[in-house]
Design a protein around this motif. Structure first.
Motif, PDB file in Angstrom:
ATOM      1  N   TYR A  73      47.860 -14.118  28.496  1.00  0.00           N
ATOM      2  CA  TYR A  73      46.550 -13.816  29.079  1.00  0.00           C
ATOM      3  C   TYR A  73      45.975 -15.013  29.827  1.00  0.00           C
ATOM      4  O   TYR A  73      45.485 -14.875  30.943  1.00  0.00           O
ATOM      5  N   THR A  74      46.045 -16.176  29.206  1.00  0.00           N
ATOM      6  CA  THR A  74      45.500 -17.391  29.813  1.00  0.00           C
ATOM      7  C   THR A  74      46.642 -18.242  30.359  1.00  0.00           C
ATOM      8  O   THR A  74      47.521 -18.661  29.601  1.00  0.00           O
ATOM      9  N   ASN A 126      50.994 -17.897  25.777  1.00  0.00           N
ATOM     10  CA  ASN A 126      49.983 -16.858  25.898  1.00  0.00           C
ATOM     11  C   ASN A 126      50.131 -16.113  27.225  1.00  0.00           C
ATOM     12  O   ASN A 126      50.288 -16.729  28.273  1.00  0.00           O
ATOM     13  N   GLU A 140      46.498 -25.458  23.871  1.00  0.00           N
ATOM     14  CA  GLU A 140      46.611 -24.089  24.350  1.00  0.00           C
ATOM     15  C   GLU A 140      47.131 -23.174  23.241  1.00  0.00           C
ATOM     16  O   GLU A 140      47.699 -23.639  22.252  1.00  0.00           O
TER      17      GLU A 140
END
Length: 221
Positions: free
Chosen positions: A84-85, A82, A78
């Motif tokens: 966003y995700t 993050n 990953e």
């Protein structure tokens, strides 16, 4: 040094010699870095200079939880932390992840640690109501942090912007007595680099520019 040479050779330095960074030199670095721009020229930055070994160990302790999650997510493929995700890494995976020495040793080995704080009353966060993580307020603090690294390079020193400790900001603020409404923007170790890199890998201008529109051609010289 030539300005463009400084810009092209200011690397993220995490390995330091035992050379000291004298207060006189650090003062000169900060005295020049302070001319960085900030929103409305409000200059809301305050910097805590940490040299004490015991305080450094406490900084390591505060840094480890965020770093542990970072490296657990990285090991899972990953983009760490993050916004966003969503992450698929479990708390158990995080707990079983070791924190690499490359994260903690700079806090112990650097000649000095700078904890850079910003007064939230003095920043303009024009993206605060958007449905995404805010980034605009950083324009009032990170230019100064980058100026510090450029000035350090010019003086033969180096460092890096770290933010792992910010994941535990309440504990960090208690440790250093940072009042409200200040936020911690970065923890910056500075010292004499073990190796001074002169060739850095970055995206080319072709890879990062779009003429007139997102679908436009790259900027050509």
């Amino acid at each position: 040094m030539d300005l463009y040479e400084v810009m092209r050779t200011t690397a993220a330095v995490r390995e330091f010699t035992d050379d000291p960074l004298p207060d006189e030199v650090l003062h000169r670095i900060l005295d020049n870095a302070r001319f960085a721009p900030s929103g409305g020229n409000r200059q809301g930055v305050q910097i805590i200079v940490v040299r004490d070994p015991a305080m450094r160990e406490r900084l390591v302790e505060v840094t480890e939880p965020g770093a542990r999650r970072y490296h657990a997510q990285r090991a899972a493929g990953e983009t760490p932390w993050n916004a966003y995700t969503p992450s698929g890494v479990t708390d158990r995976q995080v707990a079983q992840t070791a924190v690499p020495a490359s994260v903690t040793e700079p806090l112990r080995r650097a000649a000095v640690i700078l904890v850079v704080c910003v007064d939230l009353r003095r920043v303009a966060a024009l993206d605060k109501d958007l449905d995404r993580v805010g980034v605009v307020a950083g324009a009032s603090v990170y230019p100064l942090v980058w100026n510090i690294l450029l000035a350090a390079r010019n003086e033969g020193f180096g460092g890096t912007i770290t933010t792992m400790a910010v994941a535990e900001e309440p504990a960090l603020k208690r440790l250093l007595g940072i009042p409200e409404p200040f936020a911690v923007a970065a923890v910056v170790p500075l010292g004499k680099p073990v190796r001074q890199l002169t060739r850095l890998r970055r995206l080319s201008v072709d890879e990062m520019t779009h003429s007139e529109h997102w679908n436009g051609a790259p900027l050509q010289a």
